[in-house]
Design a protein around this motif. Structure first.
Motif, PDB file in Angstrom:
ATOM      1  N   ASP A  22       0.830  -1.203   0.000  1.00  0.00           N
ATOM      2  CA  ASP A  22       0.000   0.000   0.000  1.00  0.00           C
ATOM      3  C   ASP A  22       0.868   1.258   0.000  1.00  0.00           C
ATOM      4  OD1 ASP A  22      -2.331  -1.447  -0.013  1.00  0.00           O
ATOM      5  OD2 ASP A  22      -2.783  -1.138   2.102  1.00  0.00           O
ATOM      6  N   HIS A  23       1.907   1.254   0.808  1.00  0.00           N
ATOM      7  CA  HIS A  23       2.803   2.408   0.889  1.00  0.00           C
ATOM      8  C   HIS A  23       3.505   2.623  -0.449  1.00  0.00           C
ATOM      9  CE1 HIS A  23       6.472   4.663   1.957  1.00  0.00           C
ATOM     10  NE2 HIS A  23       5.638   5.312   2.741  1.00  0.00           N
ATOM     11  N   GLY A  24       3.994   1.533  -1.032  1.00  0.00           N
ATOM     12  CA  GLY A  24       4.660   1.641  -2.335  1.00  0.00           C
ATOM     13  C   GLY A  24       3.733   2.181  -3.402  1.00  0.00           C
ATOM     14  N   GLY A  25       2.477   1.730  -3.382  1.00  0.00           N
ATOM     15  CA  GLY A  25       1.498   2.237  -4.339  1.00  0.00           C
ATOM     16  C   GLY A  25       1.203   3.707  -4.123  1.00  0.00           C
ATOM     17  N   CYS A  26       1.122   4.101  -2.868  1.00  0.00           N
ATOM     18  CA  CYS A  26       0.874   5.510  -2.547  1.00  0.00           C
ATOM     19  C   CYS A  26       2.023   6.379  -3.043  1.00  0.00           C
ATOM     20  CB  CYS A  26       0.703   5.679  -1.036  1.00  0.00           C
ATOM     21  SG  CYS A  26       0.419   7.395  -0.534  1.00  0.00           S
ATOM     22  N   VAL A  27       3.237   5.960  -2.750  1.00  0.00           N
ATOM     23  CA  VAL A  27       4.417   6.737  -3.181  1.00  0.00           C
ATOM     24  C   VAL A  27       4.457   6.840  -4.698  1.00  0.00           C
ATOM     25  CG1 VAL A  27       6.946   6.732  -3.263  1.00  0.00           C
ATOM     26  CG2 VAL A  27       5.771   6.244  -1.113  1.00  0.00           C
ATOM     27  N   LYS A  28       4.212   5.739  -5.370  1.00  0.00           N
ATOM     28  CA  LYS A  28       4.235   5.735  -6.840  1.00  0.00           C
ATOM     29  C   LYS A  28       3.169   6.678  -7.404  1.00  0.00           C
ATOM     30  CE  LYS A  28       3.972   2.603 -10.775  1.00  0.00           C
ATOM     31  NZ  LYS A  28       3.816   1.203 -11.203  1.00  0.00           N
ATOM     32  N   GLU A  29       1.960   6.593  -6.857  1.00  0.00           N
ATOM     33  CA  GLU A  29       0.861   7.446  -7.321  1.00  0.00           C
ATOM     34  C   GLU A  29       1.143   8.922  -7.050  1.00  0.00           C
ATOM     35  OE1 GLU A  29      -3.685   8.052  -5.920  1.00  0.00           O
ATOM     36  OE2 GLU A  29      -3.070   5.986  -6.261  1.00  0.00           O
ATOM     37  N   ALA A  30       1.637   9.220  -5.855  1.00  0.00           N
ATOM     38  CA  ALA A  30       1.912  10.612  -5.488  1.00  0.00           C
ATOM     39  C   ALA A  30       3.024  11.200  -6.350  1.00  0.00           C
ATOM     40  CB  ALA A  30       2.284  10.699  -4.005  1.00  0.00           C
ATOM     41  N   LYS A  31       4.089  10.422  -6.572  1.00  0.00           N
ATOM     42  CA  LYS A  31       5.193  10.915  -7.405  1.00  0.00           C
ATOM     43  C   LYS A  31       4.745  11.134  -8.845  1.00  0.00           C
ATOM     44  CE  LYS A  31       9.213   9.085  -4.936  1.00  0.00           C
ATOM     45  NZ  LYS A  31      10.343   8.127  -5.022  1.00  0.00           N
ATOM     46  N   LEU A  32       3.916  10.240  -9.354  1.00  0.00           N
ATOM     47  CA  LEU A  32       3.440  10.377 -10.728  1.00  0.00           C
ATOM     48  C   LEU A  32       2.569  11.619 -10.888  1.00  0.00           C
ATOM     49  CD1 LEU A  32       3.377   9.150 -13.557  1.00  0.00           C
ATOM     50  CD2 LEU A  32       1.410   7.803 -12.837  1.00  0.00           C
ATOM     51  N   SER A  33       1.664  11.844  -9.938  1.00  0.00           N
ATOM     52  CA  SER A  33       0.809  13.037 -10.042  1.00  0.00           C
ATOM     53  C   SER A  33       1.644  14.306  -9.905  1.00  0.00           C
ATOM     54  CB  SER A  33      -0.304  13.010  -8.993  1.00  0.00           C
ATOM     55  OG  SER A  33       0.169  13.313  -7.712  1.00  0.00           O
ATOM     56  N   ALA A  34       2.648  14.274  -9.033  1.00  0.00           N
ATOM     57  CA  ALA A  34       3.513  15.446  -8.855  1.00  0.00           C
ATOM     58  C   ALA A  34       4.352  15.702 -10.095  1.00  0.00           C
ATOM     59  CB  ALA A  34       4.409  15.249  -7.638  1.00  0.00           C
ATOM     60  N   LYS A  35       4.819  14.636 -10.722  1.00  0.00           N
ATOM     61  CA  LYS A  35       5.640  14.790 -11.933  1.00  0.00           C
ATOM     62  C   LYS A  35       4.822  15.440 -13.051  1.00  0.00           C
ATOM     63  CE  LYS A  35       8.500  12.227 -15.184  1.00  0.00           C
ATOM     64  NZ  LYS A  35       9.053  10.916 -15.564  1.00  0.00           N
ATOM     65  N   ARG A  36       3.573  14.996 -13.211  1.00  0.00           N
ATOM     66  CA  ARG A  36       2.714  15.593 -14.243  1.00  0.00           C
ATOM     67  C   ARG A  36       2.472  17.078 -13.960  1.00  0.00           C
ATOM     68  NH1 ARG A  36      -1.720  11.669 -13.477  1.00  0.00           N
ATOM     69  NH2 ARG A  36      -0.664   9.715 -13.808  1.00  0.00           N
ATOM     70  N   ALA A  37       2.200  17.386 -12.705  1.00  0.00           N
ATOM     71  CA  ALA A  37       1.951  18.779 -12.333  1.00  0.00           C
ATOM     72  C   ALA A  37       3.198  19.629 -12.537  1.00  0.00           C
ATOM     73  CB  ALA A  37       1.475  18.858 -10.883  1.00  0.00           C
ATOM     74  N   LYS A  38       4.359  19.073 -12.189  1.00  0.00           N
ATOM     75  CA  LYS A  38       5.621  19.817 -12.321  1.00  0.00           C
ATOM     76  C   LYS A  38       5.903  20.137 -13.789  1.00  0.00           C
ATOM     77  CE  LYS A  38      10.577  19.364 -11.775  1.00  0.00           C
ATOM     78  NZ  LYS A  38      11.676  18.454 -11.529  1.00  0.00           N
ATOM     79  N   VAL A  39       5.698  19.186 -14.666  1.00  0.00           N
ATOM     80  CA  VAL A  39       5.930  19.415 -16.100  1.00  0.00           C
ATOM     81  C   VAL A  39       5.037  20.550 -16.594  1.00  0.00           C
ATOM     82  CG1 VAL A  39       5.617  18.391 -18.399  1.00  0.00           C
ATOM     83  CG2 VAL A  39       6.768  17.091 -16.606  1.00  0.00           C
ATOM     84  N   SER A  40       3.790  20.538 -16.178  1.00  0.00           N
ATOM     85  CA  SER A  40       2.853  21.588 -16.578  1.00  0.00           C
ATOM     86  C   SER A  40       3.271  22.949 -16.020  1.00  0.00           C
ATOM     87  CB  SER A  40       1.450  21.223 -16.090  1.00  0.00           C
ATOM     88  OG  SER A  40       0.562  22.265 -16.333  1.00  0.00           O
ATOM     89  N   LEU A  41       3.698  22.962 -14.756  1.00  0.00           N
ATOM     90  CA  LEU A  41       4.123  24.220 -14.139  1.00  0.00           C
ATOM     91  C   LEU A  41       5.339  24.808 -14.840  1.00  0.00           C
ATOM     92  CD1 LEU A  41       3.758  23.379 -10.336  1.00  0.00           C
ATOM     93  CD2 LEU A  41       2.275  24.846 -11.731  1.00  0.00           C
ATOM     94  N   ILE A  42       6.307  23.966 -15.153  1.00  0.00           N
ATOM     95  CA  ILE A  42       7.527  24.448 -15.822  1.00  0.00           C
ATOM     96  C   ILE A  42       7.187  24.993 -17.203  1.00  0.00           C
ATOM     97  CG2 ILE A  42       9.740  23.726 -16.809  1.00  0.00           C
ATOM     98  CD1 ILE A  42       9.987  21.815 -14.364  1.00  0.00           C
ATOM     99  N   ALA A  43       6.315  24.294 -17.923  1.00  0.00           N
ATOM    100  CA  ALA A  43       5.913  24.774 -19.257  1.00  0.00           C
ATOM    101  C   ALA A  43       5.218  26.126 -19.157  1.00  0.00           C
ATOM    102  CB  ALA A  43       4.995  23.755 -19.924  1.00  0.00           C
ATOM    103  N   ARG A  44       4.351  26.284 -18.164  1.00  0.00           N
ATOM    104  CA  ARG A  44       3.674  27.572 -17.985  1.00  0.00           C
ATOM    105  C   ARG A  44       4.650  28.655 -17.557  1.00  0.00           C
ATOM    106  NH1 ARG A  44      -0.636  25.771 -14.010  1.00  0.00           N
ATOM    107  NH2 ARG A  44      -0.707  27.989 -13.515  1.00  0.00           N
ATOM    108  N   ALA A  45       5.630  28.293 -16.729  1.00  0.00           N
ATOM    109  CA  ALA A  45       6.640  29.279 -16.294  1.00  0.00           C
ATOM    110  C   ALA A  45       7.461  29.748 -17.492  1.00  0.00           C
ATOM    111  CB  ALA A  45       7.550  28.673 -15.227  1.00  0.00           C
ATOM    112  N   GLU A  46       7.850  28.811 -18.343  1.00  0.00           N
ATOM    113  CA  GLU A  46       8.649  29.171 -19.525  1.00  0.00           C
ATOM    114  C   GLU A  46       7.842  29.992 -20.520  1.00  0.00           C
ATOM    115  OE1 GLU A  46      10.140  25.347 -20.750  1.00  0.00           O
ATOM    116  OE2 GLU A  46      11.804  25.445 -19.313  1.00  0.00           O
ATOM    117  N   ALA A  47       6.534  29.786 -20.551  1.00  0.00           N
ATOM    118  CA  ALA A  47       5.667  30.560 -21.447  1.00  0.00           C
ATOM    119  C   ALA A  47       5.274  31.899 -20.833  1.00  0.00           C
ATOM    120  CB  ALA A  47       4.412  29.754 -21.772  1.00  0.00           C
ATOM    121  N   GLY A  48       5.623  32.086 -19.556  1.00  0.00           N
ATOM    122  CA  GLY A  48       5.296  33.338 -18.890  1.00  0.00           C
ATOM    123  C   GLY A  48       3.859  33.425 -18.411  1.00  0.00           C
ATOM    124  N   THR A  49       3.181  32.295 -18.316  1.00  0.00           N
ATOM    125  CA  THR A  49       1.774  32.308 -17.907  1.00  0.00           C
ATOM    126  C   THR A  49       1.542  31.675 -16.533  1.00  0.00           C
ATOM    127  OG1 THR A  49       1.379  30.197 -19.031  1.00  0.00           O
ATOM    128  CG2 THR A  49       0.969  32.226 -20.298  1.00  0.00           C
TER     129      THR A  49
END
Length: 118
Positions: free
Chosen positions: A80-107
């Motif tokens: 359960d812990h491993g699944g939680c960590v995997k899920e949390a890291k994956l959701s954070a990675k997706r959000a981070k990619v989006s944030l960086i793209a928006r930062a680079e676009a100035g939005t």
């Protein structure tokens, strides 16, 4: 005849054991809660490597908060812990990619991203 009664008794005992195990597992699954932690990025320059590394550190801390600890003697807790960590890291990675793209676009506005687990 005696053999048949013994077999029926063993079958009934096995059925009860399987039912009890299944009930225990489903009750455990129902007791899980979904948690999330907000990770602020408003003070970071996400177009820089330093800003992205700082965000990564904050994400690691959020994953620890969301998923907590586990009983290392319990295979179910470990899974359960491993699944939680995997899920949390994956959701954070997706959000981070989006944030960086928006930062680079100035939005990119000020705010926080959410890291969630199960």
């Amino acid at each position: 005849m005696k053999h048949s009664i013994l077999s029926k008794g063993l079958f009934a005992a096995a059925a009860i054991a399987v039912t009890a195990t299944g009930f225990s597992a489903s009750a455990s699954a129902q007791n899980r809660t979904i948690t999330s932690v907000a990770v602020s990025y408003s003070d970071l320059d996400l177009t820089s490597e330093d800003g992205q590394e700082t965000l990564d550190g904050r994400i690691r801390g959020a994953v620890r908060k969301v998923c907590g600890s586990y009983d290392s003697k319990s295979l179910r807790d470990m899974a359960d812990h491993g699944g939680c960590v995997k899920e949390a890291k994956l959701s954070a990675k997706r959000a981070k990619v989006s944030l960086i793209a928006r930062a680079e676009a100035g939005t990119l506005g000020n705010g926080a991203m959410v890291v969630g687990g199960r």
